[in-house]
Design an enzyme around this catalytic site. Structure first.
Site, PDB file in Angstrom:
ATOM      1  N   GLY A 142       0.868  -1.191   0.265  1.00 17.92           N
ATOM      2  CA  GLY A 142       0.003   0.055  -0.079  1.00 17.92           C
ATOM      3  C   GLY A 142       0.945   1.237   0.084  1.00 17.92           C
ATOM      4  O   GLY A 142       2.110   1.242   0.364  1.00 17.92           O
TER       5      GLY A 142
ATOM      6  N   VAL B 229      -0.380   4.431   4.636  1.00 21.99           N
ATOM      7  CA  VAL B 229      -1.992   3.873   4.731  1.00 21.99           C
ATOM      8  C   VAL B 229      -2.176   3.219   5.934  1.00 21.99           C
ATOM      9  O   VAL B 229      -3.479   2.868   6.296  1.00 21.99           O
ATOM     10  CB  VAL B 229      -2.423   3.227   3.258  1.00 21.99           C
ATOM     11  CG1 VAL B 229      -2.344   4.044   2.121  1.00 21.99           C
ATOM     12  CG2 VAL B 229      -1.222   1.839   3.520  1.00 21.99           C
ATOM     13  N   GLY B 230      -1.183   2.800   6.521  1.00 16.97           N
ATOM     14  CA  GLY B 230      -1.273   2.055   7.717  1.00 16.97           C
ATOM     15  C   GLY B 230      -0.584   0.598   7.709  1.00 16.97           C
ATOM     16  O   GLY B 230      -1.191  -0.219   8.587  1.00 16.97           O
TER      17      GLY B 230
ATOM     18  N   THR C 186       1.563  -0.313  11.030  1.00 15.28           N
ATOM     19  CA  THR C 186       0.520  -0.481  12.266  1.00 15.28           C
ATOM     20  C   THR C 186      -0.229  -1.863  12.121  1.00 15.28           C
ATOM     21  O   THR C 186      -0.213  -2.393  13.131  1.00 15.28           O
ATOM     22  CB  THR C 186      -0.650   0.599  12.428  1.00 15.28           C
ATOM     23  OG1 THR C 186       0.050   2.013  12.544  1.00 15.28           O
ATOM     24  CG2 THR C 186      -1.451   0.496  13.330  1.00 15.28           C
TER      25      THR C 186
ATOM     26  N   GLU D 249       9.751  -2.595   7.423  1.00 14.80           N
ATOM     27  CA  GLU D 249      10.628  -1.897   6.234  1.00 14.80           C
ATOM     28  C   GLU D 249      11.771  -1.003   6.953  1.00 14.80           C
ATOM     29  O   GLU D 249      11.616  -0.561   7.933  1.00 14.80           O
ATOM     30  CB  GLU D 249       9.842  -0.946   5.621  1.00 14.80           C
ATOM     31  CG  GLU D 249      10.426  -0.019   4.396  1.00 14.80           C
ATOM     32  CD  GLU D 249       9.202   0.627   3.741  1.00 14.80           C
ATOM     33  OE1 GLU D 249       9.565   0.787   2.368  1.00 14.80           O
ATOM     34  OE2 GLU D 249       8.316   0.998   4.350  1.00 14.80           O
TER      35      GLU D 249
ATOM     36  N   TYR E 252      14.918  12.158  -0.300  1.00 11.92           N
ATOM     37  CA  TYR E 252      13.595  12.946  -0.147  1.00 11.92           C
ATOM     38  C   TYR E 252      14.266  14.273  -0.505  1.00 11.92           C
ATOM     39  O   TYR E 252      13.818  15.147  -0.603  1.00 11.92           O
ATOM     40  CB  TYR E 252      12.913  13.033   1.254  1.00 11.92           C
ATOM     41  CG  TYR E 252      11.961  11.673   1.301  1.00 11.92           C
ATOM     42  CD1 TYR E 252      11.074  11.541   0.232  1.00 11.92           C
ATOM     43  CD2 TYR E 252      12.362  10.759   1.952  1.00 11.92           C
ATOM     44  CE1 TYR E 252      10.204  10.484   0.263  1.00 11.92           C
ATOM     45  CE2 TYR E 252      11.223   9.354   2.300  1.00 11.92           C
ATOM     46  CZ  TYR E 252      10.206   9.434   1.258  1.00 11.92           C
ATOM     47  OH  TYR E 252       9.347   8.531   0.968  1.00 11.92           O
TER      48      TYR E 252
ATOM     49  N   ASP F 264       5.690  -5.694   6.576  1.00 12.25           N
ATOM     50  CA  ASP F 264       4.826  -4.306   6.405  1.00 12.25           C
ATOM     51  C   ASP F 264       5.106  -3.963   5.059  1.00 12.25           C
ATOM     52  O   ASP F 264       4.452  -2.875   4.852  1.00 12.25           O
ATOM     53  CB  ASP F 264       5.228  -3.548   7.371  1.00 12.25           C
ATOM     54  CG  ASP F 264       6.501  -2.838   7.330  1.00 12.25           C
ATOM     55  OD1 ASP F 264       7.370  -3.367   6.539  1.00 12.25           O
ATOM     56  OD2 ASP F 264       6.674  -1.739   8.123  1.00 12.25           O
ATOM     57  N   ARG F 265       5.767  -4.401   3.894  1.00 10.13           N
ATOM     58  CA  ARG F 265       5.644  -3.919   2.500  1.00 10.13           C
ATOM     59  C   ARG F 265       6.359  -5.208   2.013  1.00 10.13           C
ATOM     60  O   ARG F 265       7.140  -5.911   2.414  1.00 10.13           O
ATOM     61  CB  ARG F 265       6.537  -2.674   2.468  1.00 10.13           C
ATOM     62  CG  ARG F 265       6.305  -2.372   0.893  1.00 10.13           C
ATOM     63  CD  ARG F 265       7.240  -1.137   0.627  1.00 10.13           C
ATOM     64  NE  ARG F 265       6.657   0.103   1.041  1.00 10.13           N
ATOM     65  CZ  ARG F 265       5.454   0.806   0.784  1.00 10.13           C
ATOM     66  NH1 ARG F 265       4.827   0.233  -0.218  1.00 10.13           N
ATOM     67  NH2 ARG F 265       5.485   1.929   1.286  1.00 10.13           N
TER      68      ARG F 265
ATOM     69  N   ASP G 244       8.480  -2.593  -4.937  1.00 10.61           N
ATOM     70  CA  ASP G 244       9.869  -1.914  -5.355  1.00 10.61           C
ATOM     71  C   ASP G 244       9.898  -1.679  -6.995  1.00 10.61           C
ATOM     72  O   ASP G 244      10.132  -0.664  -7.332  1.00 10.61           O
ATOM     73  CB  ASP G 244      11.113  -2.626  -5.043  1.00 10.61           C
ATOM     74  CG  ASP G 244      11.258  -2.550  -3.414  1.00 10.61           C
ATOM     75  OD1 ASP G 244      10.708  -1.503  -2.850  1.00 10.61           O
ATOM     76  OD2 ASP G 244      12.137  -3.151  -2.856  1.00 10.61           O
TER      77      ASP G 244
END
Length: 204
Positions: free
Chosen positions: A10, A14-15, A18, A34, A46, A81-82, A87
């Protein structure tokens, strides 16, 4: 019962983390997070996407491939969590579309990415967490990571568009979609149990 590997996908904020943490705490599954605080490129990326986008993508590819194998071979059920798939299918495509990586860099990365994912065992379930773009932007402003506070709407909207196309054609493993605005799994145990039940129905 055979152990399972679940990967969450996601857009930013987006959560996903969590949800992984909540599920891990409730079920005692292994959680793979991650690489953010220990990431040697994220802050630089960034600040200057043109300069660091390719480096960041290569770093994430190696990190996630290693993490995917570790989680798949873990003695307990595992949740990441990802996923590694985002990628290449989401972020590299988005960065190329926005002109943040060159065609030469994109082609080199894509060749490596496609090779790496063909060597990995497929997860048993991908949980796609979605949310509106306005909510994503609001959550980014609220969280404490200084380096992503200046992300613009165009970048996040491009990522969202690639997610919609990717999820619409996803065939790597079973898929479960969760709307993090409809299910408040952070503060509502009933909603968390609903998500866990949906995951179990898909897995078992």
């Amino acid at each position: 019962m055979n152990k399972k590997l679940i990967v969450i996908s996601g857009n930013l904020s987006v959560g996903k983390t969590t949800l992984a943490r909540k599920i891990g705490d409730y079920t005692d599954w292994f959680i793979g997070y991650e690489s953010v605080k220990d990431n040697p490129y994220l802050s630089d990326f960034y600040n200057d996407m043109h300069k660091w986008a390719f480096h960041l993508q290569v770093y994430f590819l190696g990190h996630r491939a290693k993490q995917h194998i570790l989680a798949y071979n873990h003695q307990r059920n595992a949740i990441l969590d990802r996923s590694i798939y985002e990628d290449g299918f989401i972020f590299a495509n988005s960065l190329y579309h926005l002109g943040k990586i060159s065609k030469r860099e994109y082609n080199s990365y894509s060749t490596l990415f496609k090779y790496v994912i063909t060597t990995l065992p497929a997860p048993h379930l991908l949980v796609y967490v979605k949310s509106s773009l306005d909510t994503i932007l609001a959550r980014i402003k609220l969280r404490a990571q200084d380096f992503d506070q200046d992300l613009n709407r165009e970048y996040l909207e491009t990522i969202n568009d690639y997610y919609s196309d990717w999820i619409g054609n996803f065939t790597i493993c079973p898929l479960l979609t969760i709307d993090s605005e409809e299910l408040n799994y952070l503060n509502n145990e009933k909603d968390l149990l609903s998500v866990i039940q949906q995951i179990n129905l898909k897995l078992f």
